[in-house]
Structures are given as C-alpha cells and as structure tokens.
Design a protein around this motif. Sequence first.
Motif, mmCIF file in Angstrom:
data_model
loop_
_atom_site.group_PDB
_atom_site.id
_atom_site.type_symbol
_atom_site.label_atom_id
_atom_site.label_comp_id
_atom_site.label_asym_id
_atom_site.label_seq_id
_atom_site.Cartn_x
_atom_site.Cartn_y
_atom_site.Cartn_z
ATOM 1 N N GLU A 69 36.830 39.190 33.131
ATOM 2 C CA GLU A 69 35.700 38.543 33.644
ATOM 3 C C GLU A 69 35.542 37.837 34.331
ATOM 4 O OE1 GLU A 69 35.144 36.305 28.966
ATOM 5 O OE2 GLU A 69 36.615 35.295 30.673
ATOM 6 N N ILE A 70 36.745 37.739 35.213
ATOM 7 C CA ILE A 70 36.668 37.458 37.116
ATOM 8 C C ILE A 70 35.997 38.670 37.745
ATOM 9 C CG2 ILE A 70 38.097 36.460 38.426
ATOM 10 C CD1 ILE A 70 39.716 34.998 36.546
ATOM 11 N N ALA A 71 36.907 39.756 37.205
ATOM 12 C CA ALA A 71 36.195 41.201 37.748
ATOM 13 C C ALA A 71 34.616 41.981 37.873
ATOM 14 C CB ALA A 71 37.334 42.469 37.626
ATOM 15 N N ASP A 72 34.160 40.995 36.507
ATOM 16 C CA ASP A 72 32.582 41.307 36.595
ATOM 17 C C ASP A 72 32.365 40.453 37.477
ATOM 18 O OD1 ASP A 72 33.008 42.700 34.619
ATOM 19 O OD2 ASP A 72 32.791 41.864 33.103
ATOM 20 N N GLU A 73 32.579 39.208 37.495
ATOM 21 C CA GLU A 73 31.460 38.437 38.543
ATOM 22 C C GLU A 73 31.965 38.720 39.856
ATOM 23 O OE1 GLU A 73 33.670 34.283 38.307
ATOM 24 O OE2 GLU A 73 33.756 34.206 36.488
ATOM 25 N N SER A 74 33.040 39.404 40.291
ATOM 26 C CA SER A 74 32.812 40.147 41.431
ATOM 27 C C SER A 74 31.981 40.900 41.717
ATOM 28 C CB SER A 74 34.777 40.628 41.668
ATOM 29 O OG SER A 74 34.348 41.215 43.343
ATOM 30 N N VAL A 75 31.533 41.896 40.533
ATOM 31 C CA VAL A 75 30.565 43.059 40.436
ATOM 32 C C VAL A 75 29.132 42.739 41.094
ATOM 33 C CG1 VAL A 75 29.646 45.349 38.769
ATOM 34 C CG2 VAL A 75 31.609 44.465 39.314
ATOM 35 N N VAL A 125 26.405 48.970 42.122
ATOM 36 C CA VAL A 125 27.702 49.210 42.159
ATOM 37 C C VAL A 125 27.978 49.523 40.913
ATOM 38 C CG1 VAL A 125 29.329 47.686 42.293
ATOM 39 C CG2 VAL A 125 27.753 47.043 43.369
ATOM 40 N N THR A 126 28.788 50.590 40.911
ATOM 41 C CA THR A 126 29.050 51.297 39.839
ATOM 42 C C THR A 126 30.670 50.934 39.675
ATOM 43 O OG1 THR A 126 27.550 52.891 39.990
ATOM 44 C CG2 THR A 126 29.676 53.651 39.044
ATOM 45 N N PRO A 145 49.480 38.406 34.727
ATOM 46 C CA PRO A 145 48.892 39.551 34.529
ATOM 47 C C PRO A 145 48.466 40.048 36.043
ATOM 48 C CG PRO A 145 48.497 37.212 33.958
ATOM 49 C CD PRO A 145 49.422 37.391 34.364
ATOM 50 N N GLY A 146 47.326 41.128 36.015
ATOM 51 C CA GLY A 146 46.939 41.721 36.821
ATOM 52 C C GLY A 146 45.353 42.673 36.438
ATOM 53 N N LEU A 147 44.776 42.569 37.328
ATOM 54 C CA LEU A 147 43.689 43.826 36.887
ATOM 55 C C LEU A 147 43.343 44.248 38.710
ATOM 56 C CD1 LEU A 147 40.814 43.389 34.594
ATOM 57 C CD2 LEU A 147 39.942 43.969 37.161
ATOM 58 N N ALA A 148 42.905 46.147 38.356
ATOM 59 C CA ALA A 148 42.777 46.771 39.174
ATOM 60 C C ALA A 148 41.791 47.748 38.377
ATOM 61 C CB ALA A 148 43.129 47.567 39.499
ATOM 62 N N GLN A 149 40.358 47.357 40.140
ATOM 63 C CA GLN A 149 38.966 48.173 39.930
ATOM 64 C C GLN A 149 38.562 48.802 40.395
ATOM 65 O OE1 GLN A 149 36.183 45.649 38.038
ATOM 66 N NE2 GLN A 149 35.525 44.165 39.850
ATOM 67 N N THR A 150 38.142 49.766 40.807
ATOM 68 C CA THR A 150 37.717 50.489 41.780
ATOM 69 C C THR A 150 36.250 50.284 41.675
ATOM 70 O OG1 THR A 150 39.322 51.522 41.945
ATOM 71 C CG2 THR A 150 37.185 52.458 43.270
ATOM 72 N N GLN A 207 39.911 46.391 44.341
ATOM 73 C CA GLN A 207 39.906 45.049 44.284
ATOM 74 C C GLN A 207 41.517 45.322 43.082
ATOM 75 O OE1 GLN A 207 36.285 43.576 42.495
ATOM 76 N NE2 GLN A 207 35.704 43.780 44.646
ATOM 77 N N VAL A 208 41.739 44.346 43.661
ATOM 78 C CA VAL A 208 43.378 44.023 42.410
ATOM 79 C C VAL A 208 43.350 42.684 42.147
ATOM 80 C CG1 VAL A 208 45.608 44.130 42.293
ATOM 81 C CG2 VAL A 208 44.514 45.786 43.020
ATOM 82 N N TYR A 209 43.125 42.221 41.082
ATOM 83 C CA TYR A 209 42.842 40.268 41.017
ATOM 84 C C TYR A 209 44.674 40.597 40.527
ATOM 85 C CZ TYR A 209 38.283 40.669 41.536
ATOM 86 O OH TYR A 209 37.362 41.005 41.531
ATOM 87 N N LEU A 210 45.310 39.108 40.725
ATOM 88 C CA LEU A 210 47.024 38.961 40.129
ATOM 89 C C LEU A 210 45.926 37.431 40.237
ATOM 90 C CD1 LEU A 210 48.674 40.367 43.731
ATOM 91 C CD2 LEU A 210 48.455 41.119 41.220
ATOM 92 N N SER A 211 47.065 37.430 38.671
ATOM 93 C CA SER A 211 47.192 35.878 38.276
ATOM 94 C C SER A 211 48.135 34.830 38.665
ATOM 95 C CB SER A 211 46.977 35.705 37.063
ATOM 96 O OG SER A 211 46.892 34.125 36.572
#
Length: 166
Positions: free
Chosen positions: A62-68, A79-80, A93-98, A116-120
């Motif tokens: 959800e946080i990554a979606d906010e960024s997009v 933005v794709t 936990p972490g999440l990576a997206q391009t 983008q890499v998100y680290l909690s």
Amino acid sequence: MTTSLPVPIEFDVPQGWRPASPDEAGAPGAAFVALHFSPDAGFTANITVDGEYRPDPATLPEIADESVHSMGAVSRTPVTVTDRSETGSTDAPGLAQTLAFSTVVGGQHHDLVQSQVYLSMLDVHDPHKRVVIRLVLTSSAAQHPDVLADFQLLVRSVRPGGSATQ
C-alpha cells in the motif's frame, strides 16, 4: 531542506557515486543523495534515501502504491509498475518495485526507470514505532542495467547504526 531519517542507519556508497547535497540535487526531502559520475544523455543517475514514521497499519504494498500515485501526480505522465516483489522476513519485511515513466528535464525528454526498495524497521528506542525507509535509484532507461548492481550493493549494505556513511 534536507531531512534526517527517523532512525539512524548506515550503508556503503558504491564506487562511481558521489554524495551530494539533497537541496542542490533537487531532492530536498531526502536524507541522503548520491549522484553517478557518468550522466547518460544529459540525465544523471541518482540514489536517494528517505524515511518516515508510519504509525498507520498500511502494508508495504500500500505504501508503494502511494509512491506510484504521487510520482504520477508529480511527473504528470503515466507511471508503470514493471516489477514488484516482497522481500525480507516477518521481522524485517521489505518490498522492491521498478517503475517506468517519462519526464522532461532541462527541456530534454527522458525515459526513466526507478527502482524503489522499502524497508520496514522498528525504532530501537520504542519498538511500537514503525519506520519505513525508502531507497530509490532513478536512471535513464538505457543506463539502468549498468547502475542497478551498484544500487543493489548499497541496499544490501543497509544496517542499523549511527548515520549514513559516505
């Protein structure tokens, strides 16, 4: 105005990159910026690090979606999300997206890619406080394959600590 991270971290900046003032690099909300020594067609690849307390229950996706959404609003172009994967463990936990998008910088059109890499992380002084650190590589689409390994090295070197190393 340069910001600081809500929790101290350390990381290693790969060779071929130089730290820069977030304000001068056009990333005033970042706690850290590094610029690549070799621009591509007028665009300088950059790595930014920022973070914030996230007391809400938002998940990393959800946080990554906010960024997009925010990026689309700023760039005013589509933005794709070309790749997304959850990483890490339950405790870290972490999440990576391009992301892929286009923009105009200095009057010149650029096709860009952003990893983008998100680290909690939990605040070591108050484990009830969650912090999300975001590390971002932005480069031209052509240069992205060449600088991605450097970004991955930086991400793998992130650790709790005193302050970002340079």
